[in-house]
Design an enzyme around this catalytic site. Structure first.
Site, PDB file in Angstrom:
ATOM      1  N   PHE A 183     -15.647   3.401   7.027  1.00 63.80           N
ATOM      2  CA  PHE A 183     -14.292   3.828   6.667  1.00 63.80           C
ATOM      3  C   PHE A 183     -13.993   3.682   5.172  1.00 63.80           C
ATOM      4  O   PHE A 183     -12.860   3.905   4.750  1.00 63.80           O
ATOM      5  CB  PHE A 183     -13.252   3.047   7.499  1.00 63.80           C
ATOM      6  CG  PHE A 183     -13.353   1.539   7.373  1.00 63.80           C
ATOM      7  CD1 PHE A 183     -12.801   0.875   6.285  1.00 63.80           C
ATOM      8  CD2 PHE A 183     -14.005   0.796   8.342  1.00 63.80           C
ATOM      9  CE1 PHE A 183     -12.886  -0.506   6.165  1.00 63.80           C
ATOM     10  CE2 PHE A 183     -14.103  -0.599   8.230  1.00 63.80           C
ATOM     11  CZ  PHE A 183     -13.537  -1.246   7.138  1.00 63.80           C
ATOM     12  N   ARG A 211      -1.383 -14.624   4.182  1.00 60.67           N
ATOM     13  CA  ARG A 211      -2.166 -13.873   5.171  1.00 60.67           C
ATOM     14  C   ARG A 211      -1.535 -13.982   6.560  1.00 60.67           C
ATOM     15  O   ARG A 211      -1.544 -13.021   7.325  1.00 60.67           O
ATOM     16  CB  ARG A 211      -3.613 -14.375   5.206  1.00 60.67           C
ATOM     17  CG  ARG A 211      -4.389 -14.138   3.921  1.00 60.67           C
ATOM     18  CD  ARG A 211      -5.043 -12.789   3.840  1.00 60.67           C
ATOM     19  NE  ARG A 211      -6.074 -12.587   4.832  1.00 60.67           N
ATOM     20  CZ  ARG A 211      -6.835 -11.495   4.889  1.00 60.67           C
ATOM     21  NH1 ARG A 211      -6.676 -10.503   4.011  1.00 60.67           N
ATOM     22  NH2 ARG A 211      -7.746 -11.365   5.809  1.00 60.67           N
ATOM     23  N   THR A 271      -5.434  -7.693  10.554  1.00 64.35           N
ATOM     24  CA  THR A 271      -5.801  -6.433   9.891  1.00 64.35           C
ATOM     25  C   THR A 271      -5.403  -5.225  10.729  1.00 64.35           C
ATOM     26  O   THR A 271      -4.812  -4.270  10.214  1.00 64.35           O
ATOM     27  CB  THR A 271      -7.331  -6.409   9.658  1.00 64.35           C
ATOM     28  OG1 THR A 271      -7.695  -7.566   8.923  1.00 64.35           O
ATOM     29  CG2 THR A 271      -7.752  -5.154   8.922  1.00 64.35           C
ATOM     30  N   GLU A 299      -8.860 -10.718  -8.074  1.00 66.37           N
ATOM     31  CA  GLU A 299      -7.969  -9.554  -7.933  1.00 66.37           C
ATOM     32  C   GLU A 299      -6.851  -9.575  -8.971  1.00 66.37           C
ATOM     33  O   GLU A 299      -6.465  -8.521  -9.492  1.00 66.37           O
ATOM     34  CB  GLU A 299      -7.413  -9.503  -6.500  1.00 66.37           C
ATOM     35  CG  GLU A 299      -8.530  -9.135  -5.518  1.00 66.37           C
ATOM     36  CD  GLU A 299      -8.156  -9.269  -4.044  1.00 66.37           C
ATOM     37  OE1 GLU A 299      -6.974  -9.530  -3.732  1.00 66.37           O
ATOM     38  OE2 GLU A 299      -9.060  -9.122  -3.202  1.00 66.37           O
ATOM     39  N   ASN A 304      -1.707   0.114   7.110  1.00 64.26           N
ATOM     40  CA  ASN A 304      -1.186  -1.192   7.522  1.00 64.26           C
ATOM     41  C   ASN A 304      -0.333  -1.885   6.466  1.00 64.26           C
ATOM     42  O   ASN A 304      -0.245  -3.105   6.420  1.00 64.26           O
ATOM     43  CB  ASN A 304      -2.312  -2.078   8.060  1.00 64.26           C
ATOM     44  CG  ASN A 304      -3.397  -2.331   7.041  1.00 64.26           C
ATOM     45  OD1 ASN A 304      -3.327  -1.827   5.916  1.00 64.26           O
ATOM     46  ND2 ASN A 304      -4.393  -3.114   7.408  1.00 64.26           N
ATOM     47  N   ARG A 348       2.722  -6.702   9.290  1.00 60.69           N
ATOM     48  CA  ARG A 348       2.036  -5.607  10.003  1.00 60.69           C
ATOM     49  C   ARG A 348       2.515  -5.513  11.451  1.00 60.69           C
ATOM     50  O   ARG A 348       2.621  -4.412  12.001  1.00 60.69           O
ATOM     51  CB  ARG A 348       0.525  -5.805   9.928  1.00 60.69           C
ATOM     52  CG  ARG A 348      -0.041  -5.555   8.522  1.00 60.69           C
ATOM     53  CD  ARG A 348      -1.492  -5.981   8.446  1.00 60.69           C
ATOM     54  NE  ARG A 348      -2.104  -5.692   7.155  1.00 60.69           N
ATOM     55  CZ  ARG A 348      -3.214  -6.281   6.709  1.00 60.69           C
ATOM     56  NH1 ARG A 348      -3.825  -7.180   7.458  1.00 60.69           N
ATOM     57  NH2 ARG A 348      -3.712  -5.973   5.529  1.00 60.69           N
ATOM     58  N   LYS A 392       0.835  -1.197   0.000  1.00 59.48           N
ATOM     59  CA  LYS A 392       0.000   0.000   0.000  1.00 59.48           C
ATOM     60  C   LYS A 392       0.880   1.262   0.000  1.00 59.48           C
ATOM     61  O   LYS A 392       2.098   1.179   0.225  1.00 59.48           O
ATOM     62  CB  LYS A 392      -0.914  -0.041   1.231  1.00 59.48           C
ATOM     63  CG  LYS A 392      -1.930  -1.204   1.179  1.00 59.48           C
ATOM     64  CD  LYS A 392      -2.761  -1.276   2.443  1.00 59.48           C
ATOM     65  CE  LYS A 392      -3.820  -2.366   2.369  1.00 59.48           C
ATOM     66  NZ  LYS A 392      -4.633  -2.456   3.599  1.00 59.48           N
ATOM     67  N   HIS A 426      -1.722  -5.312   1.503  1.00 61.03           N
ATOM     68  CA  HIS A 426      -2.968  -6.062   1.294  1.00 61.03           C
ATOM     69  C   HIS A 426      -2.621  -7.474   0.849  1.00 61.03           C
ATOM     70  O   HIS A 426      -1.684  -7.656   0.075  1.00 61.03           O
ATOM     71  CB  HIS A 426      -3.813  -5.398   0.207  1.00 61.03           C
ATOM     72  CG  HIS A 426      -4.808  -6.341  -0.420  1.00 61.03           C
ATOM     73  ND1 HIS A 426      -5.970  -6.694   0.202  1.00 61.03           N
ATOM     74  CD2 HIS A 426      -4.791  -7.031  -1.580  1.00 61.03           C
ATOM     75  CE1 HIS A 426      -6.637  -7.554  -0.556  1.00 61.03           C
ATOM     76  NE2 HIS A 426      -5.937  -7.776  -1.651  1.00 61.03           N
ATOM     77  N   TYR A 455     -12.064  -3.012  -3.273  1.00 61.74           N
ATOM     78  CA  TYR A 455     -12.630  -3.114  -1.922  1.00 61.74           C
ATOM     79  C   TYR A 455     -14.160  -3.045  -1.938  1.00 61.74           C
ATOM     80  O   TYR A 455     -14.770  -2.642  -0.943  1.00 61.74           O
ATOM     81  CB  TYR A 455     -12.057  -2.015  -1.030  1.00 61.74           C
ATOM     82  CG  TYR A 455     -10.657  -2.308  -0.511  1.00 61.74           C
ATOM     83  CD1 TYR A 455     -10.380  -3.471   0.217  1.00 61.74           C
ATOM     84  CD2 TYR A 455      -9.612  -1.411  -0.711  1.00 61.74           C
ATOM     85  CE1 TYR A 455      -9.111  -3.730   0.706  1.00 61.74           C
ATOM     86  CE2 TYR A 455      -8.326  -1.666  -0.225  1.00 61.74           C
ATOM     87  CZ  TYR A 455      -8.091  -2.827   0.486  1.00 61.74           C
ATOM     88  OH  TYR A 455      -6.826  -3.092   0.980  1.00 61.74           O
TER      89      TYR A 455
END
Ligand code: ATP
Ligand code: MG
Length: 131
Positions: A51, A79, A85, A120, A106, A96, A3, A109, A43
């Site tokens: 948010f 993951r 998250t 994706e 964070n 993270r 990100k 993704h 998203y």
């Protein structure tokens, strides 16, 4: 996807290193500025969340690095390597957990299922994948 905060903080190499060292193969990579329409599609499942607007602003706030990784259990293991998250809950040793303190910044993704990974990859890379 790394990100905008991850790119700005110079964490691209660190993230790639972790996945390569684990044994995964990089099969797609590009840096891009994200259009709002792409972030909103990416998203879409979160579009009703309070948010959502801030999330789209964040993803569009600077260049990201989109990647496709291949290897055994990449979605599940990836993951785990990324961590929870909310960085308040991310274990040290995860990306993270080592590099983030805010849920809205964070670093990275990761696709949450094989089905979503396929969607994706199509959304971000289309046909342009080396394999
Ligand atoms: P990602 O999809 O980015 O890998 P994730 O799958 O761990 O993250 P999601 O529930 O898909 O978590 O949320 C997507 C992103 O939205 C999170 O990574 C985070 O940046 C942001 N987000 C999630 N929950 C909140 C929240 N309560 N407040 C602010 N931002 C949030
Ligand atoms: Mg998610």
């Amino acid at each position: 996807m790394i990100k905008p905060d991850g790119v700005q903080r110079g964490l691209v190499g660190e993230v790639i290193k972790r996945f390569e060292q684990r044994g995964y193969k990089l099969v797609g990579l590009k840096m891009l500025n994200v259009e709002r329409s792409l972030a909103e599609k990416h998203y879409a499942d979160l579009s009703e969340k309070p948010f959502f607007g801030a999330l789209v602003d964040y993803i569009c706030s600077g260049p990201v690095v989109a990647m496709v990784w291949e290897g055994r259990n990449i979605v599940l293991t990836g993951r785990k390597m990324i961590g929870a998250t909310n960085p308040q809950a991310s274990e040290p040793g995860t990306i993270r957990g080592d590099y983030a303190i805010e849920v809205g910044r964070n670093v990275i993704h990761g696709s949450d299922s094989v089905e979503n990974a396929q969607k994706e990859i199509a959304l971000w890379f289309g046909e342009n994948l080396a394999e």
